[in-house]
Each structure stands twice: as C-alpha cells, then as structure tokens.
Motif scaffolding. Sequence first.
Motif, PDB file in Angstrom:
ATOM      1  N   ALA A  77       0.821  -1.211   0.000  1.00  0.00           N
ATOM      2  CA  ALA A  77       0.000   0.000   0.000  1.00  0.00           C
ATOM      3  C   ALA A  77       0.848   1.251   0.000  1.00  0.00           C
ATOM      4  O   ALA A  77       0.604   2.172  -0.774  1.00  0.00           O
ATOM      5  N   SER A  78       1.847   1.293   0.846  1.00  0.00           N
ATOM      6  CA  SER A  78       2.634   2.524   0.906  1.00  0.00           C
ATOM      7  C   SER A  78       3.534   2.679  -0.309  1.00  0.00           C
ATOM      8  O   SER A  78       3.792   3.783  -0.738  1.00  0.00           O
ATOM      9  N   SER A  79       3.999   1.578  -0.890  1.00  0.00           N
ATOM     10  CA  SER A  79       4.840   1.729  -2.074  1.00  0.00           C
ATOM     11  C   SER A  79       4.017   2.227  -3.246  1.00  0.00           C
ATOM     12  O   SER A  79       4.459   3.071  -4.006  1.00  0.00           O
ATOM     13  N   ALA A  80       2.823   1.714  -3.384  1.00  0.00           N
ATOM     14  CA  ALA A  80       1.962   2.197  -4.454  1.00  0.00           C
ATOM     15  C   ALA A  80       1.535   3.628  -4.171  1.00  0.00           C
ATOM     16  O   ALA A  80       1.485   4.459  -5.061  1.00  0.00           O
ATOM     17  N   SER A  81       1.259   3.928  -2.920  1.00  0.00           N
ATOM     18  CA  SER A  81       0.811   5.269  -2.595  1.00  0.00           C
ATOM     19  C   SER A  81       1.914   6.284  -2.788  1.00  0.00           C
ATOM     20  O   SER A  81       1.665   7.423  -3.134  1.00  0.00           O
ATOM     21  N   SER A  82       3.150   5.887  -2.575  1.00  0.00           N
ATOM     22  CA  SER A  82       4.243   6.839  -2.709  1.00  0.00           C
ATOM     23  C   SER A  82       4.434   7.275  -4.146  1.00  0.00           C
ATOM     24  O   SER A  82       5.038   8.302  -4.408  1.00  0.00           O
ATOM     25  N   ALA A  83       3.910   6.499  -5.087  1.00  0.00           N
ATOM     26  CA  ALA A  83       3.992   6.905  -6.479  1.00  0.00           C
ATOM     27  C   ALA A  83       3.098   8.109  -6.720  1.00  0.00           C
ATOM     28  O   ALA A  83       3.290   8.851  -7.658  1.00  0.00           O
ATOM     29  N   GLY A  84       2.129   8.251  -5.841  1.00  0.00           N
ATOM     30  CA  GLY A  84       1.275   9.418  -5.818  1.00  0.00           C
ATOM     31  C   GLY A  84       0.857   9.912  -7.169  1.00  0.00           C
ATOM     32  O   GLY A  84       0.194   9.227  -7.917  1.00  0.00           O
ATOM     33  N   SER A  85       1.267  11.105  -7.463  1.00  0.00           N
ATOM     34  CA  SER A  85       0.874  11.712  -8.716  1.00  0.00           C
ATOM     35  C   SER A  85       1.735  11.212  -9.854  1.00  0.00           C
ATOM     36  O   SER A  85       1.601  11.676 -10.968  1.00  0.00           O
ATOM     37  N   ALA A  86       2.638  10.299  -9.561  1.00  0.00           N
ATOM     38  CA  ALA A  86       3.510   9.771 -10.614  1.00  0.00           C
ATOM     39  C   ALA A  86       2.646   9.360 -11.782  1.00  0.00           C
ATOM     40  O   ALA A  86       2.058  10.185 -12.433  1.00  0.00           O
ATOM     41  N   SER A  87       2.541   8.120 -12.040  1.00  0.00           N
ATOM     42  CA  SER A  87       1.757   7.667 -13.163  1.00  0.00           C
ATOM     43  C   SER A  87       1.724   6.160 -13.144  1.00  0.00           C
ATOM     44  O   SER A  87       2.529   5.523 -12.472  1.00  0.00           O
ATOM     45  N   SER A  88       0.798   5.624 -13.902  1.00  0.00           N
ATOM     46  CA  SER A  88       0.749   4.179 -14.022  1.00  0.00           C
ATOM     47  C   SER A  88       0.287   3.818 -15.418  1.00  0.00           C
ATOM     48  O   SER A  88      -0.323   4.615 -16.124  1.00  0.00           O
ATOM     49  N   GLY A  89       0.603   2.600 -15.804  1.00  0.00           N
ATOM     50  CA  GLY A  89       0.199   2.071 -17.096  1.00  0.00           C
ATOM     51  C   GLY A  89       0.284   0.568 -17.038  1.00  0.00           C
ATOM     52  O   GLY A  89       0.743  -0.001 -16.051  1.00  0.00           O
ATOM     53  N   SER A  90      -0.169  -0.086 -18.087  1.00  0.00           N
ATOM     54  CA  SER A  90      -0.122  -1.546 -18.094  1.00  0.00           C
ATOM     55  C   SER A  90       1.277  -2.017 -18.487  1.00  0.00           C
ATOM     56  O   SER A  90       2.010  -1.328 -19.197  1.00  0.00           O
ATOM     57  N   ILE A  91       1.624  -3.187 -18.017  1.00  0.00           N
ATOM     58  CA  ILE A  91       2.917  -3.767 -18.348  1.00  0.00           C
ATOM     59  C   ILE A  91       3.049  -3.944 -19.857  1.00  0.00           C
ATOM     60  O   ILE A  91       4.079  -3.609 -20.437  1.00  0.00           O
ATOM     61  N   SER A  92       1.987  -4.422 -20.512  1.00  0.00           N
ATOM     62  CA  SER A  92       2.095  -4.680 -21.953  1.00  0.00           C
ATOM     63  C   SER A  92       2.284  -3.402 -22.765  1.00  0.00           C
ATOM     64  O   SER A  92       2.887  -3.438 -23.832  1.00  0.00           O
ATOM     65  N   ASP A  93       1.804  -2.258 -22.261  1.00  0.00           N
ATOM     66  CA  ASP A  93       2.002  -0.994 -22.966  1.00  0.00           C
ATOM     67  C   ASP A  93       3.278  -0.280 -22.553  1.00  0.00           C
ATOM     68  O   ASP A  93       3.708   0.655 -23.220  1.00  0.00           O
ATOM     69  N   SER A  94       3.890  -0.680 -21.446  1.00  0.00           N
ATOM     70  CA  SER A  94       5.016   0.055 -20.889  1.00  0.00           C
ATOM     71  C   SER A  94       6.369  -0.614 -21.056  1.00  0.00           C
ATOM     72  O   SER A  94       7.375   0.061 -21.214  1.00  0.00           O
ATOM     73  N   ILE A  95       6.412  -1.929 -20.972  1.00  0.00           N
ATOM     74  CA  ILE A  95       7.689  -2.641 -20.927  1.00  0.00           C
ATOM     75  C   ILE A  95       7.887  -3.453 -22.201  1.00  0.00           C
ATOM     76  O   ILE A  95       6.994  -4.164 -22.636  1.00  0.00           O
ATOM     77  N   GLY A  96       9.067  -3.316 -22.795  1.00  0.00           N
ATOM     78  CA  GLY A  96       9.384  -4.067 -24.005  1.00  0.00           C
ATOM     79  C   GLY A  96      10.802  -4.580 -23.952  1.00  0.00           C
ATOM     80  O   GLY A  96      11.598  -4.167 -23.117  1.00  0.00           O
ATOM     81  N   GLY A  97      11.125  -5.471 -24.850  1.00  0.00           N
ATOM     82  CA  GLY A  97      12.489  -5.980 -24.947  1.00  0.00           C
ATOM     83  C   GLY A  97      13.369  -4.952 -25.622  1.00  0.00           C
ATOM     84  O   GLY A  97      12.924  -4.195 -26.468  1.00  0.00           O
ATOM     85  N   SER A  98      14.599  -4.889 -25.233  1.00  0.00           N
ATOM     86  CA  SER A  98      15.558  -3.992 -25.873  1.00  0.00           C
ATOM     87  C   SER A  98      15.807  -4.472 -27.288  1.00  0.00           C
ATOM     88  O   SER A  98      15.716  -5.659 -27.585  1.00  0.00           O
ATOM     89  N   SER A  99      16.147  -3.536 -28.157  1.00  0.00           N
ATOM     90  CA  SER A  99      16.458  -3.934 -29.532  1.00  0.00           C
ATOM     91  C   SER A  99      17.701  -4.817 -29.576  1.00  0.00           C
ATOM     92  O   SER A  99      17.915  -5.542 -30.524  1.00  0.00           O
TER      93      SER A  99
END
Length: 154
Positions: free
Chosen positions: A29-51
Amino acid sequence: MIKSILRSGAVLAALGAAIAIPAHADSVASSASSAGSASSGSISDSIGGSSNSSNRDRRVTAGDYRVIDIAQAPAKGETTRLTLRPVAGTAAQDFTLDVPDRALAARSMGSGAIVHVNERVYGYEFAYADTKQPFYLALQDDWYRELGSRKVAI
C-alpha cells in the motif's frame, strides 16, 4: 466479480493514499501510494524488450538499472522511452520502459541515471535509485484494466 472489486479497491486505495502517506519499504500500500501523482500504465504498454535483446519476454527483475538511452517513444505522443540496462552483477536483461512525460516532469532523467525496480503484487514500481521515490507503476494488465473508467447508469 468480488475478487475484481477487491483488487480494484486495493490498488485505488493505495494510489489514493499517496497524498497523505509517505513511502515505506516492503509495504504494498505505501509503495503504491508513494507513487502518488507519478503515473501508471499496463505492463504490456510500458515494458518491451531492448532492440539488443534476443529475448522479448518482457520479464523484469527487481534491482538497479542504468539508463542507457532516452528517446521519444515511437507512435506514442508525450511518452519517453527509457532503455534500461542492469547494473553489473545481475542476471537481468536490458529492456525498454515507456513512461508518460508527466511522470518525469518533477525530476529530469538523464542518460547514466540509476532506476530502482521493485517487483510488487500488482506489477513493477520504478523509482529513482538515490531517493527510492517512485515515479511510475507498471501494473499487471488485469489490474490496470480494473482501474479503467466506466460509465455507470443510475
């Protein structure tokens, strides 16, 4: 349905508490809350393999990563692509992280910066290594879908 409601409630409560609760290690809870106004997105839209990576399985390992490249994410407006390489001594792979520009607005991210990754029940937390201050949450796709806005008929 109930599992889905509980999961959504847990993530929303964690994210919503950000204004009032500072981050504490090892607490979902606190780790997610500390992101606060940061941002979030889905893993499939955010993380990819390096070229440079032959394995594009999107697996990320907790630990420290060095930013080796920063660029505009292709076909994604107002999104920065960070290419991250594990700091020496880890078995992790290079990968890319697409982050909305607003998540990086509070602090610039330069090539050579160190990003700390924590694996969480809901996905991955990305933080500045020196302060452990989260700036982005990559949520498991099913968790992310639960956060989506929906029209409610009354």
